[in-house]
Design a protein around this motif. Structure first.
Motif, PDB file in Angstrom:
ATOM      1  N   PHE A 104       0.813  -1.168   0.046  1.00 38.60           N
ATOM      2  CA  PHE A 104       0.113  -0.177  -0.090  1.00 38.60           C
ATOM      3  C   PHE A 104       0.794   1.288   0.064  1.00 38.60           C
ATOM      4  N   ASP A 105       1.942   1.218   0.995  1.00 40.02           N
ATOM      5  CA  ASP A 105       2.840   2.436   0.869  1.00 40.02           C
ATOM      6  C   ASP A 105       3.430   2.751  -0.474  1.00 40.02           C
ATOM      7  N   GLU A 106       3.594   1.694  -1.179  1.00 34.23           N
ATOM      8  CA  GLU A 106       4.450   1.852  -2.246  1.00 34.23           C
ATOM      9  C   GLU A 106       3.370   2.432  -3.578  1.00 34.23           C
ATOM     10  N   VAL A 107       2.178   1.704  -3.496  1.00 40.83           N
ATOM     11  CA  VAL A 107       1.031   2.030  -4.360  1.00 40.83           C
ATOM     12  C   VAL A 107       0.707   3.583  -4.428  1.00 40.83           C
ATOM     13  N   ARG A 108       0.499   3.915  -3.134  1.00 39.23           N
ATOM     14  CA  ARG A 108      -0.109   5.301  -2.871  1.00 39.23           C
ATOM     15  C   ARG A 108       0.819   6.502  -3.425  1.00 39.23           C
ATOM     16  N   LYS A 109       2.024   6.090  -3.720  1.00 33.67           N
ATOM     17  CA  LYS A 109       2.868   7.313  -3.978  1.00 33.67           C
ATOM     18  C   LYS A 109       2.223   7.874  -5.196  1.00 33.67           C
ATOM     19  N   GLY A 110       2.185   9.355  -5.219  1.00 32.11           N
ATOM     20  CA  GLY A 110       1.905  10.147  -6.375  1.00 32.11           C
ATOM     21  C   GLY A 110       0.298   9.970  -6.810  1.00 32.11           C
ATOM     22  N   ARG A 111      -0.315   9.400  -6.001  1.00 31.29           N
ATOM     23  CA  ARG A 111      -1.918   9.025  -6.333  1.00 31.29           C
ATOM     24  C   ARG A 111      -2.661  10.001  -5.473  1.00 31.29           C
ATOM     25  N   ASP A 112      -4.007  10.072  -5.805  1.00 35.14           N
ATOM     26  CA  ASP A 112      -4.770  10.848  -5.145  1.00 35.14           C
ATOM     27  C   ASP A 112      -4.982  10.006  -3.660  1.00 35.14           C
ATOM     28  N   PHE A 113      -4.841   9.250  -3.500  1.00 33.32           N
ATOM     29  CA  PHE A 113      -5.020   8.855  -1.822  1.00 33.32           C
ATOM     30  C   PHE A 113      -3.231   8.638  -1.473  1.00 33.32           C
ATOM     31  N   ALA A 114      -2.507   9.531  -1.624  1.00 35.15           N
ATOM     32  CA  ALA A 114      -1.225   9.391  -1.151  1.00 35.15           C
ATOM     33  C   ALA A 114      -1.109   9.779   0.265  1.00 35.15           C
ATOM     34  N   ASN A 115      -2.101  10.507   0.779  1.00 33.93           N
ATOM     35  CA  ASN A 115      -1.977  10.946   2.259  1.00 33.93           C
ATOM     36  C   ASN A 115      -2.858  10.107   3.003  1.00 33.93           C
ATOM     37  N   ARG A 116      -3.476   8.905   2.492  1.00 29.06           N
ATOM     38  CA  ARG A 116      -4.211   8.028   3.200  1.00 29.06           C
ATOM     39  C   ARG A 116      -3.193   6.891   3.919  1.00 29.06           C
ATOM     40  N   SER A 117      -3.439   6.177   4.948  1.00 30.81           N
ATOM     41  CA  SER A 117      -2.700   5.203   5.771  1.00 30.81           C
ATOM     42  C   SER A 117      -3.303   4.054   5.390  1.00 30.81           C
TER      43      SER A 117
ATOM     44  N   GLY B  94     -14.096   1.453   0.075  1.00 26.68           N
ATOM     45  CA  GLY B  94     -13.665   2.050  -1.501  1.00 26.68           C
ATOM     46  C   GLY B  94     -12.288   2.569  -1.380  1.00 26.68           C
ATOM     47  N   LEU B  95     -11.454   2.917  -0.590  1.00 31.34           N
ATOM     48  CA  LEU B  95     -10.021   3.056  -0.587  1.00 31.34           C
ATOM     49  C   LEU B  95      -9.308   1.537  -0.671  1.00 31.34           C
ATOM     50  N   ALA B  96      -9.943   0.290  -0.316  1.00 32.71           N
ATOM     51  CA  ALA B  96      -8.981  -0.715  -0.665  1.00 32.71           C
ATOM     52  C   ALA B  96      -9.363  -1.157  -2.281  1.00 32.71           C
ATOM     53  N   ILE B  97     -10.284  -0.867  -2.585  1.00 26.95           N
ATOM     54  CA  ILE B  97     -10.607  -1.039  -4.161  1.00 26.95           C
ATOM     55  C   ILE B  97      -9.699  -0.230  -5.117  1.00 26.95           C
ATOM     56  N   GLU B  98      -9.705   1.144  -4.636  1.00 26.28           N
ATOM     57  CA  GLU B  98      -8.889   1.874  -5.348  1.00 26.28           C
ATOM     58  C   GLU B  98      -7.421   1.757  -5.468  1.00 26.28           C
ATOM     59  N   ALA B  99      -6.828   1.287  -4.226  1.00 24.99           N
ATOM     60  CA  ALA B  99      -5.371   0.747  -4.205  1.00 24.99           C
ATOM     61  C   ALA B  99      -5.187  -0.427  -4.989  1.00 24.99           C
ATOM     62  N   GLU B 100      -6.223  -1.494  -4.826  1.00 23.49           N
ATOM     63  CA  GLU B 100      -5.918  -2.593  -5.610  1.00 23.49           C
ATOM     64  C   GLU B 100      -5.958  -2.318  -7.110  1.00 23.49           C
ATOM     65  N   ALA B 101      -6.817  -1.481  -7.427  1.00 26.49           N
ATOM     66  CA  ALA B 101      -6.789  -1.146  -8.812  1.00 26.49           C
ATOM     67  C   ALA B 101      -5.651  -0.560  -9.520  1.00 26.49           C
ATOM     68  N   TRP B 102      -4.860   0.332  -8.506  1.00 25.02           N
ATOM     69  CA  TRP B 102      -3.515   1.041  -8.954  1.00 25.02           C
ATOM     70  C   TRP B 102      -2.480  -0.069  -8.845  1.00 25.02           C
ATOM     71  N   TYR B 103      -2.463  -1.022  -8.006  1.00 24.23           N
ATOM     72  CA  TYR B 103      -1.549  -2.129  -7.820  1.00 24.23           C
ATOM     73  C   TYR B 103      -1.410  -2.738  -8.824  1.00 24.23           C
ATOM     74  N   LEU B 104      -2.781  -3.182  -9.519  1.00 26.42           N
ATOM     75  CA  LEU B 104      -2.648  -4.064 -10.780  1.00 26.42           C
ATOM     76  C   LEU B 104      -2.151  -3.122 -12.053  1.00 26.42           C
ATOM     77  N   HIS B 105      -2.665  -1.960 -11.787  1.00 23.72           N
ATOM     78  CA  HIS B 105      -1.890  -0.906 -12.948  1.00 23.72           C
ATOM     79  C   HIS B 105      -0.439  -1.185 -12.792  1.00 23.72           C
TER      80      HIS B 105
END
Length: 235
Positions: free
Chosen positions: A137-150, A159-170
């Motif tokens: 998660f800490d790697e995926v959030r870098k530079g993303r809209d949820f970068a300030n989330r924990s 919703g955050l879990a789904i967003e992080a999953e999508a960008w990790y697959l990206h």
């Protein structure tokens, strides 16, 4: 349920009973702190025999007294189809794959109190409905809209879990070469990467043979593929 999925549940249950003990204690404490006292003469709910049996098993495992609480029911990933479609489109990945992975990861109760109790027993445990580890998660959030989330927000924020999953697959998809000798599809490799990490994903693309757990994960993904498609409206 397939033999492989049954085996997976049995392995998980050996540790889950301990997490259940912590979970029911947490739920009981919250209930006692947040609930108003019942009116005088009000009937008292009687726990079901099955709930008593689960709580007693957890109590025997830890030596703790058995509080009167039970886990929340399991959820249906299809309830989040709209969010899955939105986040998949934003990340440029398959909504069907995103949903199928959520079905794969739905093997344990995704209740926030349960997840936090589980993490006390297994500090390296994953959080959220997509079962994401802290480092990922800490790697995926870098530079993303949820970068300030924990990562700590994942159990409560699906919703955050789904967003992080999508960008990790990206991010995994971006690491795949244009072609590979192995017979796996892109979605197969992305699912294997989600389960085992990018280095293993690239090894499988080059022709390495997945171990039993990775193979089971892929088999379960294929088994969930049809209902994942129905959930997101894929042909």
């Amino acid at each position: 349920m397939s033999d492989s999925r049954t085996s997976k549940h049995r392995r998980w249950l050996s540790v889950a009973v301990l997490a259940l003990a912590l979970y029911v204690i947490v739920r009981a404490v919250h209930s006692q702190q947040g609930a108003a006292p019942p009116p005088a003469g009000a009937p008292t709910a009687t726990p079901s025999p099955s709930a008593d049996a689960s709580t007693s098993a957890a109590s025997r495992a830890t030596g703790a007294p058995a509080p009167s609480a039970s886990p929340a029911p399991s959820y249906d990933p299809a309830d989040y189809a709209a969010q899955v479609r939105t986040r998949a489109r934003q990340a440029g990945v398959s909504a069907r794959l995103l949903m199928a992975i959520l079905y794969n990861e739905a093997y344990k109760p995704h209740d926030p109190a349960f997840e936090r109790a589980w993490q006390k027993l297994k500090p390296d445990a994953a959080f959220g409905i997509a079962n994401m580890h802290r480092a990922t998660f800490d790697e995926v959030r870098k530079g993303r809209d949820f970068a300030n989330r924990s990562w700590e927000d994942l159990p409560e924020d699906r919703g955050l879990a789904i967003e992080a999953e999508a960008w990790y697959l990206h991010d995994l998809s971006a690491q795949l070469p244009a072609t590979w000798p192995a017979s796996y599809t892109r979605n197969d490799l992305l699912a294997l990467g989600y389960n085992t990490g990018p280095a293993n994903m690239l090894a499988f693309a080059r022709g390495a043979t997945p171990g039993s757990q990775a193979r089971t994960y892929l088999d379960e993904l294929h088994a969930d593929w049809a209902r994942a498609g129905r959930a997101v409206g894929a042909a």
